[in-house]
Every structure is written in structure tokens, then in C-alpha cells.
Design an enzyme around this catalytic site. Structure first.
Site, mmCIF file in Angstrom:
data_model
loop_
_atom_site.group_PDB
_atom_site.id
_atom_site.type_symbol
_atom_site.label_atom_id
_atom_site.label_comp_id
_atom_site.label_asym_id
_atom_site.label_seq_id
_atom_site.Cartn_x
_atom_site.Cartn_y
_atom_site.Cartn_z
ATOM 1 N N LYS A 162 -14.405 -5.361 -0.793
ATOM 2 C CA LYS A 162 -13.826 -6.163 0.289
ATOM 3 C C LYS A 162 -13.368 -5.227 1.410
ATOM 4 O O LYS A 162 -12.371 -4.523 1.290
ATOM 5 C CB LYS A 162 -12.628 -6.989 -0.204
ATOM 6 C CG LYS A 162 -12.245 -8.026 0.846
ATOM 7 C CD LYS A 162 -10.786 -8.414 0.814
ATOM 8 C CE LYS A 162 -9.887 -7.584 1.651
ATOM 9 N NZ LYS A 162 -10.121 -7.582 3.095
ATOM 10 N N GLU A 197 -3.574 3.179 -3.563
ATOM 11 C CA GLU A 197 -3.552 4.349 -2.671
ATOM 12 C C GLU A 197 -2.880 3.891 -1.384
ATOM 13 O O GLU A 197 -3.480 3.167 -0.588
ATOM 14 C CB GLU A 197 -4.989 4.811 -2.357
ATOM 15 C CG GLU A 197 -5.797 5.218 -3.570
ATOM 16 C CD GLU A 197 -5.394 6.573 -4.118
ATOM 17 O OE1 GLU A 197 -4.544 7.250 -3.503
ATOM 18 O OE2 GLU A 197 -5.921 6.944 -5.175
ATOM 19 N N CYS A 255 -4.067 8.659 6.085
ATOM 20 C CA CYS A 255 -2.905 8.671 5.184
ATOM 21 C C CYS A 255 -2.388 10.086 4.987
ATOM 22 O O CYS A 255 -1.197 10.297 4.833
ATOM 23 C CB CYS A 255 -3.279 8.028 3.856
ATOM 24 S SG CYS A 255 -4.771 8.745 3.119
ATOM 25 N N GLU A 307 6.072 6.103 8.661
ATOM 26 C CA GLU A 307 4.710 6.554 8.934
ATOM 27 C C GLU A 307 4.212 5.890 10.206
ATOM 28 O O GLU A 307 4.007 4.671 10.214
ATOM 29 C CB GLU A 307 3.809 6.143 7.761
ATOM 30 C CG GLU A 307 2.367 6.508 7.962
ATOM 31 C CD GLU A 307 1.414 5.883 6.944
ATOM 32 O OE1 GLU A 307 1.551 4.679 6.637
ATOM 33 O OE2 GLU A 307 0.520 6.607 6.485
HETATM 34 P P1 NAD Z 1 -3.306 -3.141 4.983
HETATM 35 O O1 NAD Z 1 -2.425 -3.019 3.804
HETATM 36 O O2 NAD Z 1 -2.898 -4.009 6.099
HETATM 37 O O3 NAD Z 1 -4.753 -3.674 4.550
HETATM 38 C C1 NAD Z 1 -5.547 -3.014 3.575
HETATM 39 C C2 NAD Z 1 -6.520 -3.995 2.966
HETATM 40 O O4 NAD Z 1 -5.796 -5.000 2.243
HETATM 41 C C3 NAD Z 1 -7.371 -4.763 3.968
HETATM 42 O O5 NAD Z 1 -8.685 -4.864 3.447
HETATM 43 C C4 NAD Z 1 -6.697 -6.131 4.020
HETATM 44 O O6 NAD Z 1 -7.561 -7.183 4.399
HETATM 45 C C5 NAD Z 1 -6.263 -6.302 2.590
HETATM 46 N N1 NAD Z 1 -5.163 -7.253 2.380
HETATM 47 C C6 NAD Z 1 -4.237 -7.695 3.274
HETATM 48 N N2 NAD Z 1 -3.353 -8.515 2.671
HETATM 49 C C7 NAD Z 1 -3.724 -8.594 1.366
HETATM 50 C C8 NAD Z 1 -3.186 -9.254 0.221
HETATM 51 N N3 NAD Z 1 -2.083 -10.014 0.300
HETATM 52 N N4 NAD Z 1 -3.812 -9.098 -0.970
HETATM 53 C C9 NAD Z 1 -4.908 -8.310 -1.077
HETATM 54 N N5 NAD Z 1 -5.467 -7.647 -0.029
HETATM 55 C C10 NAD Z 1 -4.871 -7.778 1.180
HETATM 56 O O7 NAD Z 1 -3.558 -1.625 5.459
HETATM 57 P P2 NAD Z 1 -4.349 -1.099 6.746
HETATM 58 O O8 NAD Z 1 -3.521 -1.362 7.968
HETATM 59 O O9 NAD Z 1 -5.749 -1.610 6.681
HETATM 60 O O10 NAD Z 1 -4.379 0.481 6.457
HETATM 61 C C11 NAD Z 1 -3.423 1.402 6.925
HETATM 62 C C12 NAD Z 1 -2.522 1.848 5.795
HETATM 63 O O11 NAD Z 1 -3.305 2.330 4.708
HETATM 64 C C13 NAD Z 1 -1.605 3.007 6.154
HETATM 65 O O12 NAD Z 1 -0.329 2.787 5.623
HETATM 66 C C14 NAD Z 1 -2.249 4.214 5.454
HETATM 67 O O13 NAD Z 1 -1.368 5.276 5.159
HETATM 68 C C15 NAD Z 1 -2.808 3.580 4.239
HETATM 69 N N6 NAD Z 1 -3.893 4.398 3.711
HETATM 70 C C16 NAD Z 1 -3.717 5.018 2.512
HETATM 71 C C17 NAD Z 1 -4.728 5.837 2.014
HETATM 72 C C18 NAD Z 1 -4.578 6.543 0.692
HETATM 73 O O14 NAD Z 1 -5.585 6.956 0.153
HETATM 74 N N7 NAD Z 1 -3.397 6.696 0.152
HETATM 75 C C19 NAD Z 1 -5.894 5.994 2.745
HETATM 76 C C20 NAD Z 1 -6.017 5.350 3.969
HETATM 77 C C21 NAD Z 1 -5.017 4.529 4.437
#
Ligand code: NAD
Length: 484
Positions: free
Chosen positions: A178, A251, A285, A386
Site C-alpha cells: 500500500k 519504522e 527519517c 522532527e
Molecule cells: P504517515 O504516517 O502519515 O503515513 C504513512 C503511511 O500510512 C501512508 O501510506 C498512509 O496512507 C498510511 N496511513 C495513514 N493513516 C493510516 C492508518 N490509520 N492506518 C494504516 N495506515 C495509515 O507518514 P508520512 O507523512 O507518509 O511519512 C513521514 C514520516 O515517516 C516521518 O515521521 C518520517 O520520519 C517517517 N519515516 C520513517 C522511516 C523509518 O524507516 N523509520 C522512513 C521514512 C519515513
């Protein structure tokens, strides 16, 4: 005479992949190109019916996929890597448009993707025999879970998904990807390539709105969710998975500290630290998000980091010299505007950049000015939170124990580094840092056969490497008595 298989696919239409069929949805949506704000292509909006069909196909495919040997599954993965490589330039162009990556940054993502695609098939699940005598043998082995789901964010739309997909498949699971609603396109293309390689139902992709994730986390037919994204959503995912006791890997966000000691070669360390703080415009991240510099070199370091950052060019997806691209989407761009607006409100001192002008933008694209904050208070939000954008604080330190305490004060614990010519000293300091990855004289150093993940609220479990592969399995204790 055998000819090489034709793995090329068109990059102009975008469908879900369910049971190896390219599938329409009743409604569709478009995202915008972050460099120009122009609408991109139509993409699917999956509903519950699509989810049910994909989970059912994945469950059915699991029955035969799990029976293949790891070596045979690895052969599929190697062919898949060849097929991705055949479309590499199209992926670079697509990541430019959908993720806002200038060509260098998009090529960097494809370099990571190909590394994972080539290295993961070399991993193997291993068995352990803690007891093996004349009377009995006890084996600890790893068996696949079933249907796996990867939920992926928008900053590295391919890398972060393929690092879940390939270990899941190698371990004998089937997989539904997804993508983020902000970057649906590249994942759908990857799954389309998968239809040329994998049996139906083994690798599928469903795209949609933020309502799609909850349908997948709630589904009783899904055995594991591997999620990458924000801490807030990660907590919701974990709560949703509790009702069916799904396995989860999370993650999440990071607020990585880099501790710079007084003995470093300033020019060479500044070049690396500036790159690692600002690469992908701070939307990684594992970017360095807090730079702690020993007070004896603070002024020279700050001057040098400003000079280096000024040399990084800003540009859109066609600019081959650009280092800074736009912020990937309007939501994140608006979040950052609020962050930047604290500069004057909180009287933070800027060494570079600052608040963008409040007047309407003259140019399109979600661009934000690269900004360095000079020694803000330790409890200010630029240090505690962050930002996920091109803004970073540089902070002074004097006492080793105190700086380690400050680095560890975050509720996040993704990565942290120490920089010094005295490597044993740096190691002694680094080993006290509370993070999933710790580095000496580097940061954001990754490899497909080394796991990465977060401590504290930065996550649970790890992706990649042997640990990541085993995370796609249940350990199983297997006892055999040698006399029947
Ligand atoms: P987000 O949490 O808004 O979304 C991530 C994913 O989750 C998307 O595909 C979204 O559609 C889905 N999603 C949203 N609500 C959901 C729910 N209730 N249930 C299941 N899935 C749901 O994050 P983002 O804005 O896309 O990404 C940025 C964040 O990700 C930053 O905080 C960054 O640090 C983190 N990040 C972490 C890593 C890591 O490996 N630790 C890597 C990249 C990004």
C-alpha cells in the site's frame, strides 16, 4: 536461440495489481507534481471490495508459494531485479515527478532499490539446533506468516517498500503493497512488473486514500503489517493490529543527533554533516536533525556549514544540478510553514535562511528555504520535534556526559552519531547512545544486509538483513525424539 525477456512496461497508466491483473477502481484520484503543482495521472482509489479480493488471492497464493524452497524463491527475486533494472530510467523520471526528486536524488533512490533487489536474494533463513543428541533433536526454525502488508510513506516510495516486499517473499509470505496517497505511481509500476515474474497473488499493490490503511490493518486475513511512517500513525497501526494479534514492524520518525568532537577535521566533517542533514531536503527519517558541536570549534564549524549549504543548488525534477528539491506534498509544506513561523515568534537566531516571505508565492512548487538555527534553547521545538524539512539546529556542547544525555533526551531513538579523530573515544561515546543505529564518523550509513530500525518511539522491530528476514516469520520449536 533464446532471447532476453522483454521486461519493459509503459509508464503512462496506473492500476492496482490484484491476482496479476491490472485492475480499475470505481473512483480515481490524482496527485500533483511537487516541483510544479501540476496534476499527475489518474490512480486507483481502492475500497473494501478490492481489499477483500487482494487478501483472498494472497491467501490462496500463499499455499503454494510457501512450499517452494528459499533457493527457488530467490531465483524469482533475481529475475524481478533484472526486470526492475530494465525499467530503471523510467523509474528515475517517475520518482522525479511524483516524489519531487531532482535527477540526482531520484537516481540515488534507484541505487538503493537496486542494492536491495540484488542483495536480498542472497539472504537465507537458517535453522538452529540447541539440542542434538542420541535421544532427541530440537530445532528452531522460521516459518512464514501468511499474507503480509507493507504500508509505505512518501519520502522514499520505492526503497522503503521493496525493503519489506523482498524479505517477505523470500521468507515464503505473499505481499500486498500500500503506497502513500501522495506517491502511488512507482509502487503500482513495480507491481505491474511483478506480474511478469511472480505467480498470481504473490505480489499485489492497492492504492487509495488514507482510509485504505485501516481496512488492511483490520483485515483478519492479514498476518503481518510492516509499517513505515509517522509515530502518530504507527501507534494507530499497532492498536488496530492488536484486535487480531497481527505481527507488526514499525519504522517511525527520527530526531537523530550528531555529536561533533573538538578534534575533527572541520572541512571534511562539515561537508559530510551538511550533506547528511539536508539530503532530500531533510525529508529522511535518518537525516541528521540535531548537530551538537563542541564549543571550542563551534564558530568555525557553523561558518563552514553555512558556506557549504549555500553551495547546494535548489531545483525541480528536471534540474540535473539540483541538490534541494521541493517538499513532497502540500500537507508537509504547510506543516513546515508553521514550523518556520516560530523563528521570529521564538526569537531563534538564523545562521542561514529563515521564514519564507508571507506574500503569495511567485513560483510554483513546494520549495522551502534551507535554514540553519544557531544554538536555540534545548527545549525549543526545533530541537525536540522532527521537522522533516530543510531546517536544522546547530547546538553547543562542552561536557561529554552532558551531550550524551542531551542526545538521549528525545522520545525518539532512530539513529545517532559521534564524530572524532579519536575513534576509540568516539566509540565509547556512541555506545551510550539510545538509538537503533549508531555510527562513528558517519551517519545514515545503510546496507541491505544490515538491519535498521528504531528504539523508543522510533519503532518496533527492524527491516532489512537477517533480522528483517526473520521478522517475516514465526519462530517454531521443532522437537524430534529419535526412537518411536
Ligand atoms: P504517515 O504516517 O502519515 O503515513 C504513512 C503511511 O500510512 C501512508 O501510506 C498512509 O496512507 C498510511 N496511513 C495513514 N493513516 C493510516 C492508518 N490509520 N492506518 C494504516 N495506515 C495509515 O507518514 P508520512 O507523512 O507518509 O511519512 C513521514 C514520516 O515517516 C516521518 O515521521 C518520517 O520520519 C517517517 N519515516 C520513517 C522511516 C523509518 O524507516 N523509520 C522512513 C521514512 C519515513
Amino acid at each position: 536461440m533464446s532471447t532476453a525477456p522483454d521486461y519493459k512496461i509503459p509508464f503512462t497508466t496506473f492500476y492496482n495489481v490484484i491476482n496479476n491483473e491490472l485492475t480499475d477502481t470505481v473512483t480515481t484520484r490524482r496527485t500533483v507534481c511537487p516541483s510544479t503543482e501540476e496534476p499527475l495521472w489518474e490512480s486507483p482509489v481502492s475500497d473494501e471490495e478490492d481489499v477483500n479480493r487482494a487478501v483472498s488471492a494472497a491467501s490462496q497464493a500463499f499455499q503454494s508459494w510457501r512450499k517452494l524452497s528459499q533457493d527457488v524463491r530467490a531465483e524469482y527475486l533475481i529475475k524481478f531485479a533484472d526486470a526492475i533494472e530494465a525499467n530503471q530510467q523510467d523509474f528515475i523520471n517517475l520518482l522525479g515527478k511524483e516524489a519531487g526528486k531532482p535527477p540526482q536524488a531520484a537516481a540515488f533512490e534507484m541505487y538503493l532499490v537496486m542494492g536491495i533487489a540484488r542483495e536480498t536474494p542472497k539472504l537465507r533463513l537458517k535453522e538452529d539446533k540447541p539440542i542434538d543428541d542420541t535421544e532427541r533433536t530440537a530445532i528452531v526454525r522460521y516459518v512464514p506468516l501468511g499474507v503480509g502488508v507493507g504500508i509505505v510513506p512518501w519520502n522514499f516510495p520505492l526503497t522503503l517498500g521493496i525493503g519489506k516486499l523482498l524479505p517477505a517473499l523470500l521468507a515464503g509470505n505473499t505481499f500486498i503493497w500500500k503506497p502513500s496517497p501522495y506517491t502511488p505511481y512507482s509502487a503500482l509500476k513495480l507491481a505491474e512488473i511483478g506480474t511478469k515474474i511472480f505467480p498470481p497473488g504473490v505480489f499485489q499493490a492497492l492504492s487509495g486514500e488514507d482510509t485504505l490503511g485501516p481496512l488492511l490493518t483490520a483485515h483478519p486475513g492479514v498476518a503481518k503489517i510492516s509499517f513505515t511512517g509517522s509515530v502518530e500513525t504507527g501507534k494507530k497501526v499497532m492498536a488496530a493490529c492488536a484486535s487480531t494479534l497481527k505481527r507488526v514492524t514499525l519504522e517511525l520518525g527520527g530526531n537523530d543527533a550528531a555529536i561533533i568532537c573538538d578534534d575533527v577535521d572541520i572541512d571534511s566533517v562539515v561537508a559530510k554533516v551538511a550533506f547528511l542533514a539536508f539530503v532530500h531536503s531533510g525529508q529522511i527519517c535518518m537525516n541528521i536533525k540535531r548537530i551538537y558541536v563542541h564549543e571550542s570549534i563551534y564558530d568555525s564549524f557553523l561558518t563552514a556549514v553555512v558556506a557549504t549549504t549555500k553551495q547546494f543548488k535548489t531545483g525541480g525534477y528536471t534540474d540535473s544540478e539540483a541538490f534541494f528539491g521541493p517538499i513532497q506534498n502540500r500537507m508537509q509544506y504547510e506543516k513546515l510553514q508553521k514550523f518556520y513561523s516560530q523563528i521570529s515568534r521564538e526569537s531563534w537566531k538564523t545562521a542561514l535562511g529563515g521564514e519564507p516571505s508571507p506574500s503569495p508565492k511567485q513560483e510554483n512548487g513546494f520549495f522551502m528555504p534551507p535554514t540553519i538555527i544557531d544554538n536555540p534553547p534545548e527545549d525549543s521545538s526545533i530541537v525536540v520535534d522532527e521537522p522533516f524539512g530543510p531546517i536544522v539546529p546547530v547546538l553547543k556542547w562542552t561536557d561529554e556526559e552532558d551531550v550524551i544525555k542531551r542526545a538521549n533526551a528525545s522520545r525518539l531513538g532512530l539513529g545517532a552519531s559521534v564524530w572524532s579523530k579519536d575513534v576509540p573515544r568516539a566509540q565509547r561515546m556512541a555506545e551510550q547512545l539510545e538509538a537503533g543505529s549508531i555510527w562513528v564518523n558517519t551517519h545514515f550509513e545503510l546496507a541491505p544486509n544490515v538491519p535498521f530500525g528504531g528504539h523508543k518511539e522510533s519503532g518496533l522491530g527492524m527491516d532489512w538483513g537477517q533480522v528483517g528476514l526473520e521478522g517475516w516469520c514465526n519462530p517454531q520449536a521443532y522437537w524430534v525424539k529419535h526412537s518411536g
